[in-house]
Design an enzyme around this catalytic site. Structure first.
Site, PDB file in Angstrom:
ATOM      1  N   GLU A 243      -1.983  -4.472  -9.181  1.00 11.25           N
ATOM      2  CA  GLU A 243      -1.421  -3.550  -8.292  1.00 11.25           C
ATOM      3  C   GLU A 243      -0.998  -4.207  -7.185  1.00 11.25           C
ATOM      4  O   GLU A 243      -1.672  -4.690  -6.176  1.00 11.25           O
ATOM      5  CB  GLU A 243      -2.761  -2.625  -7.945  1.00 11.25           C
ATOM      6  N   CYS A 277       0.233   0.036   0.818  1.00  3.05           N
ATOM      7  CA  CYS A 277       1.322  -0.396  -0.320  1.00  3.05           C
ATOM      8  C   CYS A 277       2.120   0.885  -0.614  1.00  3.05           C
ATOM      9  O   CYS A 277       3.254   0.630  -1.199  1.00  3.05           O
ATOM     10  CB  CYS A 277       0.396  -0.705  -1.294  1.00  3.05           C
TER      11      CYS A 277
END
Length: 463
Positions: A243, A277
């Site tokens: 991720e 993110c």
């Protein structure tokens, strides 16, 4: 100066054997205020041995046992909410109100969600003459970043526990106080050896990924870090779940409530000072609306100055300043608000001015690359085809948001966006829905049943 030098191995908080030490500075003052010891290969080996010893028992645990441990862990974190929030504010720079609601509140919700998903994760399926069960992968190595230190750790730990795996976590070395509180909560709530924690740097993480006793690897962090971890896991033929970063887009259609949409996108883009993110750091508006949006965006960004905390470190501050300076030097970019340096009147700490640019060239660095700081970029489109091309025009694909009243048009655009999560008109974050992206944003899904399934493999029995 506070010193942090412990790990969690075999259910006990113990002193690390490593001798490498990192001195850390306060994001608010820039002055050294704590130091942390990095775990070495021997510390990693002890933690992996502990996880392997606990694996057979935990893999055979019942749904009731797993649900109880997940619930107990959520309760242990909630009981330490104030401690966690103060530590994360001091170490990451997150404003305290956001630290309580997001940095601590979200992982508690995530763990409770996993507890609700355990029965589904352990249920068998009948396919013709086959019974399919989902079995744990084994010992998981997890490496997590500093920006949401508790949440990122619990997203991996919770999924592993629900799947029946044991886990060794290598959290970021930049948040040692947060790590210490987390280890205390884990020692209280989780059975011996099921979750182990070895704080450390990239070398600690490399030793963990390479260890023969590790069956799978889960990493959250930068693209560069993901490549290194992915390559190391591939050499050992270990499943690896990544991720990574993002350059997410907020799309405003002409019929949207402009003020509401722009405020929501700016808040999302600047959350945690842009150190997120899935931050919505690109904004797309119709060319006809561009003049109005430019003025409104400049005002919103300037007003966010007093609401943002500092960046985590001097190196992160320098990175962000570099992006802003290069953008200011680029002819196709115009600064609407902010700029280099600290906010007016701020003389210390890693505070960066929230900044916004408007771009006419979709191929410039600021449009394509993740800054990981409070920097937004505005672009204009003329047609839906151009909108989709611009929205999908980076190598990333973790998140997007669309604002508009024409539901058919919104659905058509959403169906063509290359993003793992798409919010429509401010749709709330769902901690039980899958989280992850495409391309440079990684190859995995976290949270809920999809996150649990990453740590399981289906086994079919034919009769």
């Amino acid at each position: 100066m506070e010193r942090y030098d412990t790990s969690l191995t075999n259910g006990r908080v113990a002193t690390l054997g490593g001798t490498s030490v990192l001195v850390l500075s306060s994001p608010f003052t820039g002055q050294p205020d704590r130091e942390t010891v990095h775990g070495n290969a021997a510390d990693v080996a002890s933690a992996v041995a502990s996880a392997r010893q606990a694996l057979s028992g935990w893999a055979q645990s019942s749904s009731a046992e797993r649900t109880k441990v997940l619930t107990d862990l959520a309760d242990a974190i909630a009981a330490r909410s104030e401690q966690f929030a103060l530590a994360i504010t001091a170490e990451v720079g997150t404003p305290e109100k956001i630290a309580v609601a997001v940095q601590v509140g979200l992982p508690v919700r995530v763990l409770r969600g996993f507890a609700e998903d355990v029965e589904q994760a352990m249920a068998a399926e009948i396919i013709g003459n086959s019974t399919v069960t989902h079995r744990p992968l084994g010992v998981v190595a997890a490496i997590t970043p500093w920006n949401y230190p508790l949440h990122q750790a619990m997203a991996k730990i919770g999924a592993a526990l629900a799947a029946g795996c044991t886990i060794v976590l290598k959290p970021s070395e930049l948040v040692p106080h947060t790590n210490a509180i987390m280890m205390d909560a884990l020692a209280e709530a989780v059975p011996t050896g099921v979750v182990n924690v070895v704080p450390g740097d990239a070398g600690t993480g490399a030793a963990l990924v390479a260890h023969d006793g590790v069956d799978a690897v889960s990493f959250t962090g930068s693209v560069a870090g993901g490549r290194a971890v992915g390559e190391a896991a591939a050499r050992a033929l270990k499943p690896c779940f990544l991720e990574l970063g993002g350059k997410s887009v907020g799309v405003i259609l002409a019929d949207a409530d402009l003020d509401k949409a722009l405020k929501s996108i700016v808040n999302g883009g600047l959350l945690n000072s842009g150190q997120t993110c899935n931050a919505l750091t690109r904004i797309l508006v119709s060319s006809a609306q561009l003049p109005e949006v430019k003025a409104k965006l400049a005002d919103l960004v300037e007003r966010m100055t007093s609401r943002l905390g500092p960046l985590i470190s001097q190196s992160q501050f320098d990175r962000v300043q570099g992006f802003i300076q290069r953008a200011a030097d680029e002819a196709s970019l115009t600064c609407l608000a902010g700029g280099t340096g600290r906010p007016e009147g701020v003389t210390k700490g890693h505070f960066a001015r929230p900044t916004a640019f408007v771009a006419t060239d979709p191929a410039v660095e600021l449009v394509l690359e993740e800054v990981f700081g409070p920097v937004l970029v505005l672009q204009a489109y003329d047609t839906d085809e151009q909108l989709i091309e611009l929205a999908n025009g980076t190598g990333y694909g973790i998140a997007a948001a669309i604002w508009g009243e024409d539901q058919q048009r919104v659905a058509a655009i959403a169906g063509q966006l290359r993003a793992g999560q798409i919010d429509i008109n401010g749709g709330a974050f769902n901690p039980r829905a899958p989280f992850g992206g495409f391309g440079l944003s990684g190859s995995s899904r976290e949270m809920g049943i999809y996150g649990i399934r990453e740590f399981q493999r289906p086994v079919s029995v034919q009769v």
